[in-house]
Design a protein around this motif. Structure first.
Motif, short mmCIF file in Angstrom:
data_model
loop_
_atom_site.label_atom_id
_atom_site.label_comp_id
_atom_site.label_asym_id
_atom_site.label_seq_id
_atom_site.Cartn_x
_atom_site.Cartn_y
_atom_site.Cartn_z
N PRO A 1 -7.96 4.57 -3.78
CA PRO A 1 -7.76 3.52 -4.82
C PRO A 1 -6.57 3.66 -5.81
O PRO A 1 -6.56 5.16 -5.90
CB PRO A 1 -8.89 3.29 -5.50
CG PRO A 1 -9.72 4.68 -5.36
CD PRO A 1 -9.12 5.17 -3.98
N PRO A 2 -5.69 2.81 -6.22
CA PRO A 2 -6.08 1.43 -6.11
C PRO A 2 -5.55 0.72 -4.76
O PRO A 2 -5.80 -0.58 -4.51
CB PRO A 2 -5.29 0.73 -7.40
CG PRO A 2 -4.15 1.99 -7.45
CD PRO A 2 -4.69 3.01 -7.21
N GLU A 3 -4.61 1.68 -4.14
CA GLU A 3 -3.92 1.16 -2.88
C GLU A 3 -4.78 0.50 -1.86
O GLU A 3 -4.63 -0.41 -1.11
CB GLU A 3 -2.84 1.99 -2.50
CG GLU A 3 -3.38 3.06 -1.76
CD GLU A 3 -3.33 4.19 -2.95
OE1 GLU A 3 -3.41 5.31 -2.64
OE2 GLU A 3 -3.10 3.95 -4.17
N SER A 4 -5.90 1.36 -1.84
CA SER A 4 -7.01 0.92 -0.76
C SER A 4 -7.49 -0.47 -0.96
O SER A 4 -8.06 -1.22 0.11
CB SER A 4 -8.03 2.09 -0.71
OG SER A 4 -8.95 1.93 -2.24
N CYS A 5 -7.54 -1.01 -2.06
CA CYS A 5 -8.08 -2.31 -2.37
C CYS A 5 -7.37 -3.40 -1.72
O CYS A 5 -7.75 -4.37 -0.91
CB CYS A 5 -8.31 -2.55 -3.83
SG CYS A 5 -9.33 -1.26 -4.60
N SER B 1 0.75 -1.16 0.19
CA SER B 1 -0.03 0.04 -0.02
C SER B 1 0.79 1.16 0.09
O SER B 1 0.45 2.27 -0.78
CB SER B 1 -1.17 0.18 1.15
OG SER B 1 -0.31 0.12 2.50
N SER C 1 -7.33 -2.76 2.32
CA SER C 1 -8.58 -3.31 2.90
C SER C 1 -8.53 -4.77 2.96
O SER C 1 -8.98 -5.70 3.86
CB SER C 1 -9.70 -2.95 2.27
OG SER C 1 -9.90 -1.36 2.24
N GLN C 2 -8.36 -5.54 1.77
CA GLN C 2 -8.32 -7.09 1.63
C GLN C 2 -7.20 -7.69 2.60
O GLN C 2 -7.66 -8.52 3.54
CB GLN C 2 -8.04 -7.38 0.21
CG GLN C 2 -7.82 -8.98 -0.05
CD GLN C 2 -9.42 -9.54 0.26
OE1 GLN C 2 -10.34 -9.04 0.11
NE2 GLN C 2 -9.36 -10.70 0.95
N ASN D 1 -12.06 -1.19 6.31
CA ASN D 1 -13.21 -1.10 5.76
C ASN D 1 -13.71 0.51 5.34
O ASN D 1 -14.53 0.84 4.79
CB ASN D 1 -14.24 -1.81 6.13
CG ASN D 1 -14.16 -3.37 5.80
OD1 ASN D 1 -13.83 -4.00 4.82
ND2 ASN D 1 -13.93 -4.13 7.14
#
Length: 268
Positions: A48-52, A24, A55-56, A110
């Protein structure tokens, strides 16, 4: 003879956390979403896209931390009569704190601080850091209570050192973070705190605050890593009990249902 037991659990927690933080941060810096020098950890997963990825992976870490807290709880419960009574009481508190920390991780994962519901993000962060420090302190006390029968001096010293460092880091990060927010006054009118610049007010306080947060996060990771040898000594099995017959026998003439199994609960 080498017996791995559940030693893989702290290893996976450490590995996934390291991957999450590295991935991230790298993506956020390359995309120009955060400052290169010590952004807040959650800021690196705010857009996004690092938040994806953030979060995962953080959700996965949260589940594993909850599992690890339960394994540690059950491990100490198995030492029936062999440890002081105070350890049993502290162990129950530790399980509760571990669950709180895992819930905080899920909230941070989240609800990023770029979303409308920022309060949930900050609530999650507070549930991670303060209960996390107390959890570390509590299990450090337990470690010394179990020395030398169940813990080595080295493990006790490492846990005590990490606990002291994280206690200092959590208070410095919180106090200086609040101070920096009050002093923040960008001359160019740019209100993007993700890219705090040296000419903005409160930069030094902000930098120390973010640095302490990274120390705090790495400290928690190192602390869970110290459970490697403890978890190597245990295995955890699950028993399943059937309360109903999965294969009922239907009488076609009377349309009644009977069981070919015993009425006693069955275990697998």
């Amino acid at each position: 003879m080498w017996h791995p037991g559940l030693a893989w659990l702290p290893v996976v927690i450490v590995a996934l956390t390291a991957i999450m933080m590295t991935m991230s941060y790298t993506i956020a810096v390359l995309d120009g979403h955060v400052a290169t020098l010590f952004p807040y950890i959650s800021d690196t997963g705010g857009k996004p896209p690092e938040s994806c990825f953030f979060s995962q992976l953080f959700n996965m870490v949260a589940i594993l931390v909850l599992c690890g807290s339960y394994v540690r709880y059950k491990q100490l419960q198995c030492l029936d009569g062999a440890i002081p009574e105070v350890v049993y009481k502290l162990n129950k508190v530790g399980l509760f704190l571990g669950a709180v920390v895992a819930a905080g991780m899920s909230l941070v994962a989240n609800f990023q601080d770029t979303t409308i519901i920022k309060a949930l993000h900050f609530l999650g962060a507070s549930l991670i850091f303060l209960p996390g420090v107390i959890y570390a302190a509590l299990h450090t006390i337990i470690s010394y209570k179990l020395y030398p029968e169940h813990n080595s001096r080295t493990v006790c010293t490492i846990r005590l050192t990490v606990t002291i460092v994280t206690i200092i880091a959590v208070f410095l990060s919180a106090i200086l973070g609040i101070l920096a927010s009050y002093q923040w006054d960008p001359p160019d009118g740019d209100d993007d705190k993700f890219k705090w610049k040296p000419e903005d007010g409160g930069y030094i306080a902000h930098l120390i605050s973010t640095f302490c947060e990274w120390i705090l996060g790495l400290g928690f990771v190192c602390y869970y890593g110290t459970f490697f040898h403890d978890f190597r000594k245990v295995d955890l099995k699950m028993n399943m009990r059937l309360h109903v017959d999965p294969f009922p026998v239907i009488n076609e003439e009377t349309h009644s249902i009977s069981s070919a199994w015993s009425t006693e609960p069955r275990y697998a």
